[in-house]
Write a protein that holds these residues in place. Structure first.
Motif, PDB file in Angstrom:
ATOM      1  N   SER A  39      -0.353  13.502   4.120  1.00  9.56           N
ATOM      2  CA  SER A  39      -1.271  12.506   3.553  1.00  9.56           C
ATOM      3  C   SER A  39      -0.510  11.586   2.618  1.00  9.56           C
ATOM      4  O   SER A  39       0.380  12.017   1.893  1.00  9.56           O
ATOM      5  CB  SER A  39      -2.426  13.192   2.808  1.00  9.56           C
ATOM      6  OG  SER A  39      -1.939  13.931   1.718  1.00  9.56           O
ATOM      7  N   GLY A  40      -0.858  10.303   2.681  1.00  2.00           N
ATOM      8  CA  GLY A  40      -0.221   9.317   1.827  1.00  2.00           C
ATOM      9  C   GLY A  40      -0.641   7.922   2.238  1.00  2.00           C
ATOM     10  O   GLY A  40      -1.434   7.739   3.162  1.00  2.00           O
ATOM     11  N   GLY A  41      -0.122   6.929   1.559  1.00  2.45           N
ATOM     12  CA  GLY A  41      -0.408   5.547   1.918  1.00  2.45           C
ATOM     13  C   GLY A  41       0.069   5.249   3.331  1.00  2.45           C
ATOM     14  O   GLY A  41      -0.603   4.594   4.110  1.00  2.45           O
ATOM     15  N   ARG A  42       1.270   5.779   3.666  1.00  3.34           N
ATOM     16  CA  ARG A  42       1.814   5.717   5.019  1.00  3.34           C
ATOM     17  C   ARG A  42       2.299   7.119   5.374  1.00  3.34           C
ATOM     18  O   ARG A  42       2.864   7.813   4.534  1.00  3.34           O
ATOM     19  CB  ARG A  42       2.976   4.727   5.093  1.00  3.34           C
ATOM     20  CG  ARG A  42       2.571   3.309   4.767  1.00  3.34           C
ATOM     21  CD  ARG A  42       3.710   2.327   4.896  1.00  3.34           C
ATOM     22  NE  ARG A  42       4.897   2.767   4.159  1.00  3.34           N
ATOM     23  CZ  ARG A  42       6.111   2.268   4.338  1.00  3.34           C
ATOM     24  NH1 ARG A  42       6.296   1.308   5.215  1.00  3.34           N
ATOM     25  NH2 ARG A  42       7.124   2.696   3.629  1.00  3.34           N
ATOM     26  N   MET A  70      -3.467   5.305   5.145  1.00  4.39           N
ATOM     27  CA  MET A  70      -3.906   3.956   5.493  1.00  4.39           C
ATOM     28  C   MET A  70      -3.201   3.487   6.759  1.00  4.39           C
ATOM     29  O   MET A  70      -3.817   2.898   7.637  1.00  4.39           O
ATOM     30  CB  MET A  70      -3.623   2.976   4.343  1.00  4.39           C
ATOM     31  CG  MET A  70      -4.545   3.170   3.149  1.00  4.39           C
ATOM     32  SD  MET A  70      -6.286   2.967   3.579  1.00  4.39           S
ATOM     33  CE  MET A  70      -6.336   1.233   3.964  1.00  4.39           C
ATOM     34  N   SER A  71      -1.905   3.732   6.870  1.00  9.71           N
ATOM     35  CA  SER A  71      -1.115   3.389   8.050  1.00  9.71           C
ATOM     36  C   SER A  71      -0.318   4.623   8.438  1.00  9.71           C
ATOM     37  O   SER A  71       0.400   5.182   7.607  1.00  9.71           O
ATOM     38  CB  SER A  71      -0.143   2.244   7.755  1.00  9.71           C
ATOM     39  OG  SER A  71      -0.837   1.085   7.375  1.00  9.71           O
ATOM     40  N   GLY A  72      -0.451   5.033   9.679  1.00 10.70           N
ATOM     41  CA  GLY A  72       0.288   6.221  10.078  1.00 10.70           C
ATOM     42  C   GLY A  72       0.221   6.482  11.562  1.00 10.70           C
ATOM     43  O   GLY A  72      -0.567   5.879  12.286  1.00 10.70           O
ATOM     44  N   VAL A  73       1.048   7.402  11.989  1.00  5.76           N
ATOM     45  CA  VAL A  73       1.077   7.814  13.384  1.00  5.76           C
ATOM     46  C   VAL A  73       1.393   9.304  13.441  1.00  5.76           C
ATOM     47  O   VAL A  73       2.203   9.805  12.670  1.00  5.76           O
ATOM     48  CB  VAL A  73       2.089   6.966  14.193  1.00  5.76           C
ATOM     49  CG1 VAL A  73       3.500   7.157  13.697  1.00  5.76           C
ATOM     50  CG2 VAL A  73       1.997   7.224  15.664  1.00  5.76           C
ATOM     51  N   GLY A  74       0.693  10.015  14.323  1.00  6.21           N
ATOM     52  CA  GLY A  74       0.904  11.453  14.455  1.00  6.21           C
ATOM     53  C   GLY A  74       2.303  11.780  14.942  1.00  6.21           C
ATOM     54  O   GLY A  74       3.051  12.509  14.307  1.00  6.21           O
ATOM     55  N   ILE A  75       2.670  11.243  16.110  1.00 10.31           N
ATOM     56  CA  ILE A  75       3.989  11.460  16.688  1.00 10.31           C
ATOM     57  C   ILE A  75       4.540  10.103  17.086  1.00 10.31           C
ATOM     58  O   ILE A  75       3.956   9.416  17.919  1.00 10.31           O
ATOM     59  CB  ILE A  75       3.918  12.391  17.912  1.00 10.31           C
ATOM     60  CG1 ILE A  75       3.373  13.767  17.502  1.00 10.31           C
ATOM     61  CG2 ILE A  75       5.286  12.524  18.573  1.00 10.31           C
ATOM     62  CD1 ILE A  75       3.053  14.678  18.655  1.00 10.31           C
ATOM     63  N   GLY A  76       5.646   9.682  16.475  1.00 14.00           N
ATOM     64  CA  GLY A  76       6.258   8.397  16.798  1.00 14.00           C
ATOM     65  C   GLY A  76       6.663   7.632  15.561  1.00 14.00           C
ATOM     66  O   GLY A  76       7.212   8.196  14.628  1.00 14.00           O
ATOM     67  N   SER A  77       6.360   6.318  15.560  1.00 11.05           N
ATOM     68  CA  SER A  77       6.754   5.451  14.456  1.00 11.05           C
ATOM     69  C   SER A  77       5.746   4.317  14.318  1.00 11.05           C
ATOM     70  O   SER A  77       5.080   3.947  15.282  1.00 11.05           O
ATOM     71  CB  SER A  77       8.148   4.880  14.717  1.00 11.05           C
ATOM     72  OG  SER A  77       8.552   4.051  13.652  1.00 11.05           O
ATOM     73  N   LEU A  78       5.661   3.766  13.110  1.00 10.86           N
ATOM     74  CA  LEU A  78       4.777   2.619  12.902  1.00 10.86           C
ATOM     75  C   LEU A  78       5.310   1.382  13.614  1.00 10.86           C
ATOM     76  O   LEU A  78       4.548   0.559  14.099  1.00 10.86           O
ATOM     77  CB  LEU A  78       4.617   2.329  11.405  1.00 10.86           C
ATOM     78  CG  LEU A  78       3.759   3.322  10.643  1.00 10.86           C
ATOM     79  CD1 LEU A  78       3.821   3.040   9.150  1.00 10.86           C
ATOM     80  CD2 LEU A  78       2.332   3.266  11.133  1.00 10.86           C
ATOM     81  N   ASP A  79       6.620   1.208  13.659  1.00  7.88           N
ATOM     82  CA  ASP A  79       7.220   0.080  14.364  1.00  7.88           C
ATOM     83  C   ASP A  79       8.619   0.482  14.808  1.00  7.88           C
ATOM     84  O   ASP A  79       9.080   1.572  14.521  1.00  7.88           O
ATOM     85  CB  ASP A  79       7.258  -1.172  13.485  1.00  7.88           C
ATOM     86  CG  ASP A  79       7.845  -0.911  12.103  1.00  7.88           C
ATOM     87  OD1 ASP A  79       8.612   0.048  11.955  1.00  7.88           O
ATOM     88  OD2 ASP A  79       7.529  -1.666  11.186  1.00  7.88           O
TER      89      ASP A  79
END
Length: 182
Positions: A39-42, A70-79
């Motif tokens: 958990s966190g902002g990202r 607020m912005s996140g992904v379970g498995i992978g990357s935001l960009d």
């Protein structure tokens, strides 16, 4: 490499990462039972939080990622540009937030390959992308997927031929026999 074990990780902060790195290149191989709470902002469960490059291979086992950000992904990357391959027996992703993804590179390029196993992705978000990414490719060659793919890329098989989804509603089981003619 996470191999033949049971791993439980909890991470919280402004930026939270379960397995992986803040940015840069990774080569992650998982053949184990993994439970991640972040958990966190990202946040990212398994992968790279931002500007991700590299490979994530879920080879076997049970993988569970539970994220609140607020912005996140379970498995992978935001960009970035990630290659993700999953053939684990069970993959469960739950993410709450605004711009969140399940499995894939949310804003970036890359390819997400689902090859085997059961994948369930539940997102509670304003702008969800369950599997794949906004600019990436989604390749499905096997397995069962329980997810809302409406904001995901159109899936293709390994020959780049579109895969048509079968939506099953209001029944507990589905059985169809396929026969080869000729």
């Amino acid at each position: 490499v996470v191999n033949q074990s049971h791993v439980s990780i909890s991470s919280s902060g402004a930026d939270a990462i379960g397995i992986g790195s803040m940015e840069g290149k990774v080569d992650i191989n998982v053949a184990a039972d993994v439970e991640i709470e972040a958990s966190g902002g990202r946040a990212t469960g398994i992968g790279v939080l931002q500007l991700g490059r590299g490979n994530i291979n879920l080879n076997s086992g049970f993988v569970s990622c539970n994220l609140h950000s607020m912005s996140g992904v379970g498995i992978g990357s935001l960009d970035g540009d990630m290659e993700i391959r999953s053939s684990a027996e069970q993959v469960f992703i739950y993410v709450e937030g605004s711009e969140v993804g399940g499995i894939g590179t949310y804003h970036g390029q890359g390819i997400t390959r689902i090859q085997n196993g059961n994948h369930k992705v539940v997102l509670l978000a304003a702008n969800p992308v369950c599997i794949g990414g906004t600019k990436g490719k989604l390749e499905i060659t096997g397995g069962n997927i329980y997810a809302d793919l409406s904001n995901s890329p159109d899936p293709v098989n390994q020959y780049n031929v579109p895969v048509f989804k079968k939506v099953i509603k209001d029944i507990d089981t589905y059985c169809h026999r396929f026969r080869r003619i000729g």
